[in-house]
Design a protein around this motif. Structure first.
Motif, PDB file in Angstrom:
ATOM      1  N   GLN A   1       0.789  -1.232   0.035  1.00 49.88           N
ATOM      2  CA  GLN A   1      -0.232   0.072  -0.098  1.00 49.88           C
ATOM      3  C   GLN A   1       0.778   1.377  -0.054  1.00 49.88           C
ATOM      4  OE1 GLN A   1       0.607  -1.942   2.461  1.00 49.88           O
ATOM      5  NE2 GLN A   1       0.592  -0.985   4.369  1.00 49.88           N
ATOM      6  N   VAL A   2       0.184   2.358  -0.496  1.00 52.60           N
ATOM      7  CA  VAL A   2       1.009   3.703  -0.733  1.00 52.60           C
ATOM      8  C   VAL A   2       1.191   4.076   1.048  1.00 52.60           C
ATOM      9  CG1 VAL A   2       0.802   6.134  -1.102  1.00 52.60           C
ATOM     10  CG2 VAL A   2       0.183   4.263  -2.673  1.00 52.60           C
ATOM     11  N   GLN A   3       2.450   4.337   1.120  1.00 55.49           N
ATOM     12  CA  GLN A   3       2.925   4.962   2.553  1.00 55.49           C
ATOM     13  C   GLN A   3       3.892   6.322   2.079  1.00 55.49           C
ATOM     14  OE1 GLN A   3       4.654   1.704   4.621  1.00 55.49           O
ATOM     15  NE2 GLN A   3       2.980   1.772   5.875  1.00 55.49           N
ATOM     16  N   LEU A   4       3.484   7.238   2.834  1.00 58.30           N
ATOM     17  CA  LEU A   4       4.331   8.585   2.871  1.00 58.30           C
ATOM     18  C   LEU A   4       4.675   9.069   4.337  1.00 58.30           C
ATOM     19  CD1 LEU A   4       2.113  10.524   0.759  1.00 58.30           C
ATOM     20  CD2 LEU A   4       3.832   9.340  -0.056  1.00 58.30           C
ATOM     21  N   VAL A   5       5.995   8.720   4.633  1.00 59.31           N
ATOM     22  CA  VAL A   5       6.372   8.995   6.048  1.00 59.31           C
ATOM     23  C   VAL A   5       7.322  10.256   6.169  1.00 59.31           C
ATOM     24  CG1 VAL A   5       7.713   7.989   7.988  1.00 59.31           C
ATOM     25  CG2 VAL A   5       6.282   6.560   6.328  1.00 59.31           C
ATOM     26  N   GLU A   6       7.071  11.030   6.886  1.00 59.21           N
ATOM     27  CA  GLU A   6       7.732  12.559   6.983  1.00 59.21           C
ATOM     28  C   GLU A   6       8.568  12.467   8.236  1.00 59.21           C
ATOM     29  OE1 GLU A   6       3.322  13.999   5.862  1.00 59.21           O
ATOM     30  OE2 GLU A   6       4.308  12.443   7.285  1.00 59.21           O
ATOM     31  N   SER A   7       9.625  13.102   8.106  1.00 59.38           N
ATOM     32  CA  SER A   7      10.666  13.178   9.360  1.00 59.38           C
ATOM     33  C   SER A   7      11.496  14.557   8.985  1.00 59.38           C
ATOM     34  CB  SER A   7      11.600  12.128   9.091  1.00 59.38           C
ATOM     35  OG  SER A   7      12.493  12.105   7.898  1.00 59.38           O
ATOM     36  N   GLY A   8      12.104  14.789  10.148  1.00 57.38           N
ATOM     37  CA  GLY A   8      13.013  16.006  10.116  1.00 57.38           C
ATOM     38  C   GLY A   8      12.609  17.345  10.632  1.00 57.38           C
ATOM     39  N   GLY A   9      11.185  17.159  11.282  1.00 56.73           N
ATOM     40  CA  GLY A   9      10.826  18.421  12.109  1.00 56.73           C
ATOM     41  C   GLY A   9      11.591  18.683  13.231  1.00 56.73           C
ATOM     42  N   GLY A  10      11.121  19.894  14.052  1.00 60.38           N
ATOM     43  CA  GLY A  10      11.829  19.937  15.317  1.00 60.38           C
ATOM     44  C   GLY A  10      11.765  21.403  15.900  1.00 60.38           C
ATOM     45  N   LEU A  11      12.175  21.664  16.785  1.00 62.73           N
ATOM     46  CA  LEU A  11      12.382  23.122  17.357  1.00 62.73           C
ATOM     47  C   LEU A  11      13.406  23.878  16.899  1.00 62.73           C
ATOM     48  CD1 LEU A  11      11.132  25.494  19.370  1.00 62.73           C
ATOM     49  CD2 LEU A  11      12.299  24.294  20.869  1.00 62.73           C
ATOM     50  N   VAL A  12      13.246  25.076  16.304  1.00 61.25           N
ATOM     51  CA  VAL A  12      14.328  26.153  15.528  1.00 61.25           C
ATOM     52  C   VAL A  12      14.123  27.399  15.987  1.00 61.25           C
ATOM     53  CG1 VAL A  12      13.274  26.158  13.410  1.00 61.25           C
ATOM     54  CG2 VAL A  12      15.799  26.351  13.555  1.00 61.25           C
ATOM     55  N   GLN A  13      15.265  28.153  16.199  1.00 59.46           N
ATOM     56  CA  GLN A  13      15.079  29.448  16.392  1.00 59.46           C
ATOM     57  C   GLN A  13      14.572  30.225  15.094  1.00 59.46           C
ATOM     58  OE1 GLN A  13      18.580  30.696  18.499  1.00 59.46           O
ATOM     59  NE2 GLN A  13      18.099  29.895  20.395  1.00 59.46           N
ATOM     60  N   PRO A  14      14.061  31.416  15.184  1.00 59.62           N
ATOM     61  CA  PRO A  14      13.819  32.232  14.146  1.00 59.62           C
ATOM     62  C   PRO A  14      15.102  32.454  13.339  1.00 59.62           C
ATOM     63  CG  PRO A  14      12.554  32.998  15.993  1.00 59.62           C
ATOM     64  CD  PRO A  14      13.432  31.848  16.536  1.00 59.62           C
ATOM     65  N   GLY A  15      15.065  32.400  12.085  1.00 60.95           N
ATOM     66  CA  GLY A  15      16.263  32.680  11.026  1.00 60.95           C
ATOM     67  C   GLY A  15      16.959  31.454  11.027  1.00 60.95           C
ATOM     68  N   THR A  24       8.874   7.573   0.649  1.00 61.38           N
ATOM     69  CA  THR A  24       7.652   7.032  -0.012  1.00 61.38           C
ATOM     70  C   THR A  24       7.847   5.491  -0.368  1.00 61.38           C
ATOM     71  OG1 THR A  24       8.097   7.639  -2.237  1.00 61.38           O
ATOM     72  CG2 THR A  24       7.116   9.246  -0.781  1.00 61.38           C
ATOM     73  N   SER A  25       6.658   4.852  -0.442  1.00 58.79           N
ATOM     74  CA  SER A  25       6.577   3.378  -0.827  1.00 58.79           C
ATOM     75  C   SER A  25       5.436   2.879  -1.506  1.00 58.79           C
ATOM     76  CB  SER A  25       7.185   2.552   0.075  1.00 58.79           C
ATOM     77  OG  SER A  25       6.417   2.509   1.317  1.00 58.79           O
ATOM     78  N   GLY A  26       5.188   1.932  -2.152  1.00 55.88           N
ATOM     79  CA  GLY A  26       3.960   1.458  -2.444  1.00 55.88           C
ATOM     80  C   GLY A  26       3.279   1.827  -4.036  1.00 55.88           C
ATOM     81  N   PHE A  27       4.130   2.803  -4.605  1.00 54.67           N
ATOM     82  CA  PHE A  27       4.005   3.463  -5.881  1.00 54.67           C
ATOM     83  C   PHE A  27       4.989   3.762  -6.659  1.00 54.67           C
ATOM     84  CE2 PHE A  27       4.283   8.045  -5.371  1.00 54.67           C
ATOM     85  CZ  PHE A  27       4.522   8.086  -3.834  1.00 54.67           C
ATOM     86  N   THR A  28       5.048   3.900  -7.803  1.00 51.32           N
ATOM     87  CA  THR A  28       6.004   4.406  -8.752  1.00 51.32           C
ATOM     88  C   THR A  28       6.370   5.944  -8.517  1.00 51.32           C
ATOM     89  OG1 THR A  28       5.624   2.839 -10.256  1.00 51.32           O
ATOM     90  CG2 THR A  28       7.048   4.364 -10.952  1.00 51.32           C
ATOM     91  N   PHE A  29       7.204   6.374  -7.630  1.00 52.90           N
ATOM     92  CA  PHE A  29       7.291   7.766  -7.337  1.00 52.90           C
ATOM     93  C   PHE A  29       7.692   8.486  -8.350  1.00 52.90           C
ATOM     94  CE2 PHE A  29       8.309  10.875  -4.193  1.00 52.90           C
ATOM     95  CZ  PHE A  29       9.543  11.537  -4.341  1.00 52.90           C
ATOM     96  N   SER A  30       8.432   8.222  -9.240  1.00 50.52           N
ATOM     97  CA  SER A  30       8.772   8.962 -10.482  1.00 50.52           C
ATOM     98  C   SER A  30       7.652   9.383 -11.333  1.00 50.52           C
ATOM     99  CB  SER A  30      10.155   8.314 -10.890  1.00 50.52           C
ATOM    100  OG  SER A  30       9.801   7.113 -11.500  1.00 50.52           O
ATOM    101  N   ASP A  31       6.454   8.750 -11.128  1.00 55.79           N
ATOM    102  CA  ASP A  31       5.376   9.137 -12.068  1.00 55.79           C
ATOM    103  C   ASP A  31       4.444  10.040 -11.705  1.00 55.79           C
ATOM    104  OD1 ASP A  31       4.687   5.372 -13.101  1.00 55.79           O
ATOM    105  OD2 ASP A  31       6.317   7.036 -13.777  1.00 55.79           O
TER     106      ASP A  31
END
Length: 122
Positions: A1-15, A24-31
């Motif tokens: 099945q199609v899966q989309l998994v985000e990462s990389g968020g967090g707390l950061v100061q202005p600027g 991603t997985s479960g589909f032909t991403f390049s399409d």
């Protein structure tokens, strides 16, 4: 099945900067074109950026243009969003979303990830 998994968020100061990834997985991403969409606290969904299937065309919300950069690695089936010069108003849950067609001129989203939180604060 199609899966989309985000990462990389967090707390950061202005600027500051962050780089979000969407594996991603479960589909032909390049399409397919892909989106980043965000939801700020107490607000509705807000489209942020899109990239076509070949990574040759992009588009941005006016308030992030020049600060955010969308890209993709079709060999790794991964979408990215580089966030620079972050502002408190960028605080949101950022979602990766798949479009049903290859072009950024298409409309609609057929799959969503669960999101990653970006918090911009001192």
């Amino acid at each position: 099945q199609v899966q989309l998994v985000e990462s990389g968020g967090g707390l950061v100061q202005p600027g500051g900067s962050l780089r979000l990834s969407c594996a991603t997985s479960g589909f032909t991403f390049s399409d397919y074109a892909m989106n980043w969409v965000r939801q700020r606290p107490g607000k509705g969904l807000e489209w942020v950026s899109a990239v076509n299937n070949a990574d040759t065309e992009t588009n941005y919300l006016n308030s992030v243009r020049g600060r955010f950069t969308v890209s993709r690695d079709n060999a790794k089936n991964t979408l990215y969003l580089q966030l620079n010069s972050l502002e408190p108003e960028d605080t949101a849950v950022y979602y990766c979303a798949k479009r049903p067609f290859e072009s950024i001129r298409s409309y609609g989203v057929d799959y969503w990830g669960k999101g990653t939180l970006v918090a911009v604060s001192l």
